[in-house]
Design an enzyme around this catalytic site. Structure first.
Site, PDB file in Angstrom:
ATOM      1  CE  LYS A  57      -3.970  -2.063   2.364  1.00  0.00           C
ATOM      2  NZ  LYS A  57      -4.774  -2.104   3.609  1.00  0.00           N
ATOM      3  CB  SER A  74      -2.361   0.091   8.787  1.00  0.00           C
ATOM      4  OG  SER A  74      -2.503  -0.906   9.764  1.00  0.00           O
ATOM      5  CG  ASP A  75      -3.609  -5.432   5.023  1.00  0.00           C
ATOM      6  OD1 ASP A  75      -4.389  -4.890   4.219  1.00  0.00           O
ATOM      7  OD2 ASP A  75      -3.686  -6.635   5.340  1.00  0.00           O
ATOM      8  CB  THR A  76      -5.726  -5.891  10.234  1.00  0.00           C
ATOM      9  OG1 THR A  76      -5.279  -4.640  10.768  1.00  0.00           O
ATOM     10  CG2 THR A  76      -6.009  -6.861  11.367  1.00  0.00           C
ATOM     11  N   GLY A 111       0.165  -5.026  10.188  1.00  0.00           N
ATOM     12  CA  GLY A 111       1.413  -4.454   9.708  1.00  0.00           C
ATOM     13  C   GLY A 111       1.232  -2.971   9.468  1.00  0.00           C
TER      14      GLY A 111
END
Length: 191
Positions: A57, A74-76, A111
């Site tokens: 991203k 961010s990524d979950t 992250g």
């Protein structure tokens, strides 16, 4: 309170939860986002997927960033028995995910990536979530009332299902919510 001075913080996310958490730290920030593919290599270790997607991203902003900007992405991901549970496409998938999580322990990894003209830093944080047994009726109630189709694993811990279903967490609640705010604070403090 941290003063970023001349630096401008960009939150590259449309997530209302991430906006709320970042606002809670007292930072001024601007929201920008881009649609980015959430595909990842199938041989990637599940614990590395959130960091990989967060960095992906951030890469979408690499050619637009200007001096003094800090882009935060961010990524979950939810990991159950070594398998990534993404965002459900429909009610049936959401039900299957929540039914699979019911009565089990799973991992939630978020992250985060910080991108400036000078450098890029990606960090991840993981929490262990213990779910109680959920009835089909409870799962259906949650899905029909909260429509969790934009959430990894088909649930938001800050919603009804988290109130009734989560027995215990080992790690940061905010990591499960989608932004390990303690890491964000530490990195921004050191910038």
């Amino acid at each position: 309170m941290i003063n970023l001075g001349e630096k401008k913080l960009i939150l590259a996310s449309q997530s209302p939860r991430r906006k709320e958490l970042l606002k809670g730290l007292g930072f001024d920030f601007e929201v920008r986002s881009k649609d980015t593919s959430e595909d990842f290599p199938i041989n990637l270790d599940p614990s590395e997927v959130a960091g990989f997607l967060s960095a992906k991203k951030a890469a979408a902003f690499a050619h637009e960033i200007v001096p003094n900007e800090i882009v935060l992405t961010s990524d979950t991901v939810v990991i159950l028995e070594g398998k990534i549970l993404g965002k459900p496409a429909n009610e049936e998938e959401a039900f299957e995910m929540l039914f699979a999580l019911s009565g089990k322990t799973h991992l939630v990894t978020t992250g985060i990536t910080f991108l400036t003209l000078e450098k890029e830093l990606t960090l991840s944080d993981t929490a262990k979530v213990f779910f109680k047994e959920l009835s089909g009726q409870e799962i259906e109630y949650y899905i029909s009332n909260f429509k969790p189709f934009d959430k990894a694993g088909g649930y938001g811990i800050q919603e009804w299902i988290g109130f009734v279903g989560v027995e215990k967490i080992e790690g940061s609640y905010f990591t499960v919510m989608g932004l390990p705010i303690h890491l964000v604070y530490d990195v921004l403090k050191n910038l």
